[in-house]
Design a protein around this motif. Sequence first.
Motif, mmCIF file in Angstrom:
data_model
loop_
_atom_site.group_PDB
_atom_site.id
_atom_site.type_symbol
_atom_site.label_atom_id
_atom_site.label_comp_id
_atom_site.label_asym_id
_atom_site.label_seq_id
_atom_site.Cartn_x
_atom_site.Cartn_y
_atom_site.Cartn_z
ATOM 1 N N LEU A 1 70.682 25.065 -96.173
ATOM 2 C CA LEU A 1 70.999 26.184 -97.062
ATOM 3 C C LEU A 1 70.094 26.085 -98.289
ATOM 4 O O LEU A 1 69.717 24.961 -98.656
ATOM 5 C CB LEU A 1 72.461 26.102 -97.497
ATOM 6 C CG LEU A 1 73.484 26.667 -96.504
ATOM 7 C CD1 LEU A 1 74.882 26.213 -96.894
ATOM 8 C CD2 LEU A 1 73.421 28.176 -96.460
ATOM 9 N N PRO A 2 69.696 27.125 -98.938
ATOM 10 C CA PRO A 2 70.118 28.518 -98.786
ATOM 11 C C PRO A 2 69.448 29.304 -97.657
ATOM 12 O O PRO A 2 69.645 30.501 -97.559
ATOM 13 C CB PRO A 2 69.710 29.113 -100.134
ATOM 14 C CG PRO A 2 68.520 28.320 -100.563
ATOM 15 C CD PRO A 2 68.784 26.939 -100.068
ATOM 16 N N SER B 1 81.071 26.483 -93.400
ATOM 17 C CA SER B 1 79.939 27.370 -93.684
ATOM 18 C C SER B 1 80.367 28.546 -94.539
ATOM 19 O O SER B 1 79.671 28.959 -95.470
ATOM 20 C CB SER B 1 79.326 27.853 -92.368
ATOM 21 O OG SER B 1 79.180 29.242 -92.366
ATOM 22 N N GLN B 2 81.564 29.054 -94.235
ATOM 23 C CA GLN B 2 82.034 30.202 -95.020
ATOM 24 C C GLN B 2 82.273 29.814 -96.481
ATOM 25 O O GLN B 2 81.912 30.567 -97.390
ATOM 26 C CB GLN B 2 83.312 30.731 -94.398
ATOM 27 C CG GLN B 2 83.686 32.101 -94.919
ATOM 28 C CD GLN B 2 85.121 32.404 -94.643
ATOM 29 O OE1 GLN B 2 85.578 32.187 -93.525
ATOM 30 N NE2 GLN B 2 85.832 32.902 -95.639
ATOM 31 N N GLU C 1 78.825 29.509 -98.040
ATOM 32 C CA GLU C 1 78.146 30.794 -98.204
ATOM 33 C C GLU C 1 78.760 31.619 -99.337
ATOM 34 O O GLU C 1 78.082 32.418 -99.966
ATOM 35 C CB GLU C 1 78.186 31.591 -96.897
ATOM 36 C CG GLU C 1 77.215 31.107 -95.836
ATOM 37 C CD GLU C 1 75.783 31.567 -96.078
ATOM 38 O OE1 GLU C 1 75.528 32.307 -97.049
ATOM 39 O OE2 GLU C 1 74.896 31.168 -95.297
ATOM 40 N N THR C 2 80.058 31.436 -99.558
ATOM 41 C CA THR C 2 80.685 32.194 -100.641
ATOM 42 C C THR C 2 80.774 31.348 -101.915
ATOM 43 O O THR C 2 81.438 31.715 -102.867
ATOM 44 C CB THR C 2 82.094 32.676 -100.235
ATOM 45 O OG1 THR C 2 82.807 31.573 -99.703
ATOM 46 C CG2 THR C 2 82.032 33.778 -99.203
ATOM 47 N N CYS C 3 80.093 30.220 -101.892
ATOM 48 C CA CYS C 3 79.969 29.345 -103.068
ATOM 49 C C CYS C 3 81.305 28.815 -103.591
ATOM 50 O O CYS C 3 81.440 28.562 -104.789
ATOM 51 C CB CYS C 3 79.203 30.046 -104.181
ATOM 52 S SG CYS C 3 77.525 30.458 -103.717
ATOM 53 N N PHE D 1 82.613 26.042 -103.919
ATOM 54 C CA PHE D 1 82.234 24.630 -103.799
ATOM 55 C C PHE D 1 83.393 23.671 -104.033
ATOM 56 O O PHE D 1 83.444 22.606 -103.451
ATOM 57 C CB PHE D 1 81.084 24.316 -104.742
ATOM 58 C CG PHE D 1 79.857 25.140 -104.463
ATOM 59 C CD1 PHE D 1 79.351 25.233 -103.172
ATOM 60 C CD2 PHE D 1 79.202 25.837 -105.479
ATOM 61 C CE1 PHE D 1 78.219 25.993 -102.896
ATOM 62 C CE2 PHE D 1 78.079 26.599 -105.196
ATOM 63 C CZ PHE D 1 77.586 26.684 -103.916
ATOM 64 N N LYS D 2 84.309 24.065 -104.916
ATOM 65 C CA LYS D 2 85.403 23.142 -105.207
ATOM 66 C C LYS D 2 86.255 22.890 -103.969
ATOM 67 O O LYS D 2 86.771 21.797 -103.785
ATOM 68 C CB LYS D 2 86.277 23.685 -106.337
ATOM 69 C CG LYS D 2 85.619 23.460 -107.691
ATOM 70 C CD LYS D 2 86.417 24.068 -108.817
ATOM 71 C CE LYS D 2 85.521 24.287 -110.013
ATOM 72 N NZ LYS D 2 86.177 25.088 -111.059
ATOM 73 N N PHE E 1 72.219 22.244 -102.286
ATOM 74 C CA PHE E 1 72.490 23.674 -102.262
ATOM 75 C C PHE E 1 73.332 24.099 -103.463
ATOM 76 O O PHE E 1 73.078 25.143 -104.075
ATOM 77 C CB PHE E 1 73.188 24.067 -100.949
ATOM 78 C CG PHE E 1 73.635 25.504 -100.919
ATOM 79 C CD1 PHE E 1 72.719 26.538 -101.097
ATOM 80 C CD2 PHE E 1 74.975 25.831 -100.721
ATOM 81 C CE1 PHE E 1 73.119 27.866 -101.080
ATOM 82 C CE2 PHE E 1 75.384 27.166 -100.712
ATOM 83 C CZ PHE E 1 74.458 28.176 -100.889
ATOM 84 N N ILE F 1 70.210 29.044 -110.235
ATOM 85 C CA ILE F 1 69.838 30.456 -110.336
ATOM 86 C C ILE F 1 70.888 31.278 -111.078
ATOM 87 O O ILE F 1 70.645 32.430 -111.413
ATOM 88 C CB ILE F 1 69.560 31.086 -108.945
ATOM 89 C CG1 ILE F 1 70.769 30.952 -108.016
ATOM 90 C CG2 ILE F 1 68.326 30.455 -108.308
ATOM 91 C CD1 ILE F 1 70.599 31.664 -106.692
ATOM 92 N N THR F 2 72.061 30.689 -111.341
ATOM 93 C CA THR F 2 73.138 31.484 -111.938
ATOM 94 C C THR F 2 73.348 31.206 -113.432
ATOM 95 O O THR F 2 73.627 32.122 -114.193
ATOM 96 C CB THR F 2 74.474 31.231 -111.192
ATOM 97 O OG1 THR F 2 74.243 31.313 -109.789
ATOM 98 C CG2 THR F 2 75.531 32.248 -111.592
ATOM 99 N N LEU G 1 81.866 20.828 -109.201
ATOM 100 C CA LEU G 1 81.162 21.550 -108.144
ATOM 101 C C LEU G 1 80.438 20.591 -107.215
ATOM 102 O O LEU G 1 80.298 20.839 -106.020
ATOM 103 C CB LEU G 1 80.141 22.531 -108.748
ATOM 104 C CG LEU G 1 80.684 23.693 -109.576
ATOM 105 C CD1 LEU G 1 79.540 24.546 -110.085
ATOM 106 C CD2 LEU G 1 81.634 24.549 -108.749
#
Lengths: 549, 220
Positions: free
Chosen positions: B78-79, B107-108, B111-113, B115-116, B142, B149-150, B162
């Motif tokens: 990823l990404p 993965s879901q 992909e939706t970040c 992370f916690k 990742f 980027i955020t 995270l």
Amino acid sequence: MATGWREEEFVESGLHHYDAYTYPTYPNLDYEVNEMGRPEPEYRPVHSVPAPVQNFLLYFQKVIKEQDVLKIQSAYIDGFSEFTERFYQSTPWPDVRDLSNIVDNEIFDILYKELYFRHIYAKVTPGPTLEQRIESYYNYCDLFNLMLGADEPVSLELPNQWLWDIIDEFIYQFQSFSQYRCKAKSKTADETEKLLQNQKVWNVHSVLNVLHSLVDKSNINQQLEVMSKPEICADLDVVAGEFGRHTLYKMLGYFSLIGLLRLHSLLGDYYQALKVLENIDFNSKPQGTFIKVPSCQITTFYYMAFAYMMMRRYQDAIRTLSNILLYIQRTKQIFQNRQMLYDNITKQSEQMSTLLAVCLTLHPMRIDESVHSQLKEKYGEKMLKMQNGDQSEYESCFAFACPKFLSPVIPVNYEDMNLNYHKEPYQQQLSVFIDEIRQQQMLPTIRSYLKLYTTLPLSKLANFMKIEDHELKMQLMCFKHKMKNLVWVKGTNSLEGEFQTASEIDFYIHEGMIHIADTKVDRRYGNFFIRQIHKFDEVIVFITKLFSD
Amino acid sequence: MADTAEGMRVQVSKLLKGIERYNPENLQTLEKYVNIQAEENTYDLEANLAVLKLYQFNPSNFSLPICCTILLKALTNLPHSDFTLCKCLIHHDNMADKSIEKILYLSQLLETCEFKQVWPELEDVQDLISSITGFEDSIRKFVCHAVNITFQTIPKRELSELLGSLSDADLAKWIKKYNWSEQADGYISIGSQDDVIKTKNITEKITFESVATIMGLNQR
């Protein structure tokens, strides 16, 4: 043993030489026992063939013998459809065995049959019978064996359009057969029996083998590489080799690459689909000569864009789609008098517009003005629904615009086949697509809020969206992640690229505050003028030619 | 030599060319290569997709552990959207397997970040990921990408969470790796996003090539 076509096999197998194509000889095959060979087509009584048709076919055969490509082209495109219109609108053309007084050579015999079966697939209801599908398959084997099995290049030249149509139809019939085979309903015991006997027919390995063999024989990849890289100082003729030098082989090689793009896409293998194009340079002049066949061009871009969309490379998908839609917009009237082609192009451009609508909803960005206005007019409502998170709208767009996915597996048991067996490959791709949509479902809402501000406190947005601050931060990271796509920058390899964000709205978080960057766009004139200048130039060239004649 | 990832890469790339890619006889070599990638923390998407392709063509050869390894390796990249490419080739009957379902869920989350939630979930699939060298750190890479980027600044505690509640020493390593810096107020400074992310005015650019073709017209 490297790849594909093996000549020694062809020589040795004698009678069974068409089998050489049905499988590269991997020993652990279940059905090697079945050496049935080709079934003998049923004998039918002779029907009379109308005199004008006889004359046309005599002429058609003559121009092919004389290798007059322009005349072949017009007989192929205009002649054949004219006589179809007059005599065989919905009935098959005469069986080749009824034409023994006309057809006097192998090449024309095969080419005629190719047209004959293609016409049955396209115009005759209820479509081809199982026998016809099998016969047509063996006819393709004959055709490709003729070209690939020869010690020296076959001296035959055909119009590029026809060569493309052969490859395109070959894959279409494979697609059609795979679907037919997987449909549980409406099969008689006799048909099931025949299917079990003819496992090799329209087998995915045979199809792959044909396409790869054509690619290898023509050295097309090496040729394209030389064309796209001027720094390689190689003689194209030498690189092309004995076969690749011939237009017939070169073009079949190129079209086979596109065929592989399509085949891989139908099987859900998007990486390999784009990978086969790695030597094609869509911006290169020397390679540009290949793309004079519009239907090939459109097919190429459609499958490329679809693969890009599935790989979440929206920017590339959007670029590809808007390029080809612009091309269609500009050239469509040329095909107005070729009904079949015109209908196909219309259908394909509707599918591609739908894909573009989906991609632009997921990844809003600026595209060509004229394409955009057409899209807004026709698909505005759909786009709005998708923006509002209507999953069924995404599904129906996908269903309409996606390729006809296939399973490469041959059913072994036709009795207890699931009724929806033939839909499984589609369901599989749809569910991957929907997973992605679900992961992104909050993004349009976030985007619509961000559009209104230049700075916005996290807590305020969380409040708007009725979620917790930390949930919002996850969503915002998700937004950034999903909007940062791999984007093609340069070179011939369509798979490569770098990560870019080109979405209209961008932002970052700093101490509890979202800072938003919008995109403002100046009006563009340059491309418009460039286009007009080209148009005028075409007119001038045309007029000059008119006067000099 | 032949059994290291580096050694196999060349050998395997020959098996991926042309029609050879569909030869089921190569499956054993390719599967071995998948395991070596997991062991040595290297990655070869093209070879892994070829394995899934052979499973697609020859369903009876399907191997669940190999498929899981391929999917988990895809997550380490990823990404990039490799995971999606893999999913497109796996028959949905096999998707229903318990282990694969867990990987899909993982993965879901990624992909939706979310992370916690990822870290407790990893505990649950420890048996699957234990064979993948450096899996956790790939995931952290990742996470750092997404953070990078955020955020312009992010509270230190939040970053640590995270990344799976790292010790201060480990956290410092990641901060150093990405050239971030710790501020006095408990925030980590990620970098100045305001240079990169600002309201764009897209002005028109005309490429030399497009003008060159017009110039060419006049020459005639």
